[in-house]
Design a protein around this motif. Structure first.
Motif, PDB file in Angstrom:
ATOM      1  N   VAL A  84       0.772  -1.249   0.124  1.00  0.00           N
ATOM      2  CA  VAL A  84       0.053   0.123   0.050  1.00  0.00           C
ATOM      3  C   VAL A  84       0.854   1.138  -0.033  1.00  0.00           C
ATOM      4  O   VAL A  84       2.219   1.142   0.464  1.00  0.00           O
ATOM      5  CB  VAL A  84      -0.813   0.036   1.230  1.00  0.00           C
ATOM      6  CG1 VAL A  84      -1.985  -1.127   1.179  1.00  0.00           C
ATOM      7  CG2 VAL A  84      -0.279   0.030   2.745  1.00  0.00           C
ATOM      8  N   ASN A  85       0.429   2.217  -0.614  1.00  0.00           N
ATOM      9  CA  ASN A  85       1.038   3.448  -0.667  1.00  0.00           C
ATOM     10  C   ASN A  85       1.354   4.149   0.796  1.00  0.00           C
ATOM     11  O   ASN A  85       0.538   4.001   1.658  1.00  0.00           O
ATOM     12  CB  ASN A  85       0.746   4.271  -1.766  1.00  0.00           C
ATOM     13  CG  ASN A  85      -0.723   5.035  -1.567  1.00  0.00           C
ATOM     14  OD1 ASN A  85      -0.959   5.924  -0.430  1.00  0.00           O
ATOM     15  ND2 ASN A  85      -1.537   4.779  -2.259  1.00  0.00           N
ATOM     16  N   HIS A  86       2.259   5.300   0.559  1.00  0.00           N
ATOM     17  CA  HIS A  86       2.777   5.938   2.013  1.00  0.00           C
ATOM     18  C   HIS A  86       1.194   6.339   2.706  1.00  0.00           C
ATOM     19  O   HIS A  86       0.931   6.372   3.629  1.00  0.00           O
ATOM     20  CB  HIS A  86       3.622   7.055   1.903  1.00  0.00           C
ATOM     21  CG  HIS A  86       4.185   7.541   3.109  1.00  0.00           C
ATOM     22  ND1 HIS A  86       4.774   6.734   3.809  1.00  0.00           N
ATOM     23  CD2 HIS A  86       3.748   8.666   3.649  1.00  0.00           C
ATOM     24  CE1 HIS A  86       5.076   7.508   4.834  1.00  0.00           C
ATOM     25  NE2 HIS A  86       4.461   8.723   4.879  1.00  0.00           N
ATOM     26  N   GLY A  87       0.578   7.148   1.790  1.00  0.00           N
ATOM     27  CA  GLY A  87      -0.671   7.953   2.280  1.00  0.00           C
ATOM     28  C   GLY A  87      -1.494   6.746   2.834  1.00  0.00           C
ATOM     29  O   GLY A  87      -2.372   7.028   3.629  1.00  0.00           O
ATOM     30  N   ASP A  88      -1.836   5.612   1.989  1.00  0.00           N
ATOM     31  CA  ASP A  88      -2.820   4.498   2.486  1.00  0.00           C
ATOM     32  C   ASP A  88      -2.268   3.896   4.050  1.00  0.00           C
ATOM     33  O   ASP A  88      -2.868   3.535   4.757  1.00  0.00           O
ATOM     34  CB  ASP A  88      -2.943   3.437   1.574  1.00  0.00           C
ATOM     35  CG  ASP A  88      -3.853   3.803   0.557  1.00  0.00           C
ATOM     36  OD1 ASP A  88      -4.276   5.077   0.486  1.00  0.00           O
ATOM     37  OD2 ASP A  88      -4.202   3.325  -0.432  1.00  0.00           O
ATOM     38  N   ARG A  89      -0.563   3.807   3.932  1.00  0.00           N
ATOM     39  CA  ARG A  89      -0.307   3.191   5.072  1.00  0.00           C
ATOM     40  C   ARG A  89      -0.749   4.301   6.490  1.00  0.00           C
ATOM     41  O   ARG A  89      -0.969   3.803   7.525  1.00  0.00           O
ATOM     42  CB  ARG A  89       1.191   3.304   5.150  1.00  0.00           C
ATOM     43  CG  ARG A  89       1.756   2.574   4.065  1.00  0.00           C
ATOM     44  CD  ARG A  89       3.390   2.444   3.790  1.00  0.00           C
ATOM     45  NE  ARG A  89       3.667   2.143   2.866  1.00  0.00           N
ATOM     46  CZ  ARG A  89       4.762   2.103   2.088  1.00  0.00           C
ATOM     47  NH1 ARG A  89       5.798   2.896   2.753  1.00  0.00           N
ATOM     48  NH2 ARG A  89       5.044   1.749   0.873  1.00  0.00           N
ATOM     49  N   ARG A  90      -0.783   5.531   6.285  1.00  0.00           N
ATOM     50  CA  ARG A  90      -1.098   6.332   7.116  1.00  0.00           C
ATOM     51  C   ARG A  90      -2.630   6.257   7.513  1.00  0.00           C
ATOM     52  O   ARG A  90      -2.909   6.348   8.679  1.00  0.00           O
ATOM     53  CB  ARG A  90      -0.684   7.872   6.728  1.00  0.00           C
ATOM     54  CG  ARG A  90      -0.904   8.823   8.015  1.00  0.00           C
ATOM     55  CD  ARG A  90      -0.538  10.342   7.325  1.00  0.00           C
ATOM     56  NE  ARG A  90      -0.558  11.178   8.316  1.00  0.00           N
ATOM     57  CZ  ARG A  90      -0.080  12.516   8.281  1.00  0.00           C
ATOM     58  NH1 ARG A  90       0.544  12.922   7.354  1.00  0.00           N
ATOM     59  NH2 ARG A  90      -0.497  13.375   9.232  1.00  0.00           N
TER      60      ARG A  90
END
Ligand code: SAM
Length: 287
Positions: A84-90
């Motif tokens: 998952v991309n960085h924004g989705d990780r957050r």
């Protein structure tokens, strides 16, 4: 350059379109060849009183996220290689912090990009406060294989298991190499939060959702990844992942009493210079 990339470069666009169309037809055919599955939504959370804004604008979670930024950055997890991309990780971290589930199931470990953010959320909201927490993460491949080291193929520096050990979370995180449906049909456990990010094939998702609903504790939550409303692209020049939406549409047509709420736009960047996410929460009821 891999053989696949090389072939892709020299295959004419018209042929690619035909292949894509054939694949889509097969996916739909396979989906509708499955027997109808009932959805028991009794334990699924309702959306009453849940404001997505509350999840993503929490000051407390933001402070926590910022304090952990360097620690997770040091794992050098790649973007755009299936994790998952960085924004989705957050977003996943904030969502787990919001619901504070005790027992979490993740389908689709891959390089562990989501795994370590779920485990961090559990650690800081529960374990540190003396509360029980458990995360089981399932992948059909042995994502921690010391022989194949699959994480390297995707540009990751460490195996998911190694990152969990570095974080000191090994006591409450379990890895399972199994197919999602095998695991879900055989486990005796029930869960407060289930993240579905395994196979994105419509037939699989069509079976995973009812199986996940069956494993939920009361007021449990299910989070989907790669949900493209109306199967329209979310990013310019990027094809949608069709399976999850197709599966959800069939279940709904057959009377399943749930709705899928896309998380839409997040207060931070996700990918392709946008704030858009393909994450979506499922809720009981269709209103
Ligand atoms: C998109 S990746 C998951 C990304 C991961 N959540 C992350 O952030 O790193 C999908 C993963 O699901 C696994 N998978 C695919 N089909 C599966 C199935 N039927 N059961 C279990 N795992 C499956 C694949 O092996 C792959 O590692």
């Amino acid at each position: 350059m891999s053989l696949r990339d090389l072939l892709s470069r020299y295959i004419p666009i018209s042929l690619k379109r035909i292949v894509r169309k054939k694949r889509a037809q097969n996916e739909v055919k396979n989906l509708y060849s499955l027997e109808r599955t009932e959805c028991n939504v009794e334990n699924l959370n309702s959306s009453k009183g849940i404001h997505l804004d509350k999840i993503f604008k929490s000051r407390k979670t933001e402070e926590l996220w910022k304090s952990l930024y360097e620690q997770t950055r040091d794992f050098h997890l790649p973007g755009d290689t299936g994790g998952v991309n960085h924004g989705d990780r957050r977003a996943i971290f904030y969502t787990v912090c919001f619901f504070e589930p005790e027992n979490v199931l993740e389908i689709g470990t891959h390089i562990g990009a989501s795994t370590i953010h779920i485990s961090n959320a559990l650690f800081y909201t529960r374990v540190l406060n003396g509360k029980n927490a458990k995360l089981t993460t399932v992948d059909m491949r042995d994502v921690n294989s010391g022989v194949e080291k699959p994480w390297r193929r995707y540009g990751a520096k460490f195996s998911p298991e190694r990152m969990i050990r570095e974080l000191g979370h090994q006591k409450f995180v379990n890895f399972k190499a199994d197919k999602s449906l095998n695991f879900m049909n055989e486990t005796n456990e029930s869960f407060d939060f289930i993240f579905l990010d395994g196979s994105h094939n419509a037939s699989n998702v069509y079976q995973e959702i009812p199986a996940a609903l069956q494993l939920l504790n009361p007021e449990g939550n299910i989070l989907l990844h790669d949900y493209y409303p109306d199967n329209k692209p979310l990013w310019k020049d990027r094809k949608p992942v069709y399976g999850p939406y197709r599966a959800v549409e069939r279940l709904k047509k057959e009377g399943a009493n749930f709705k899928v709420v896309p998380l839409g736009e997040l207060p931070w960047e996700t990918k392709n210079g946008t704030t858009i996410t393909s994450l979506a929460l499922m809720f009981r009821g269709t209103d």
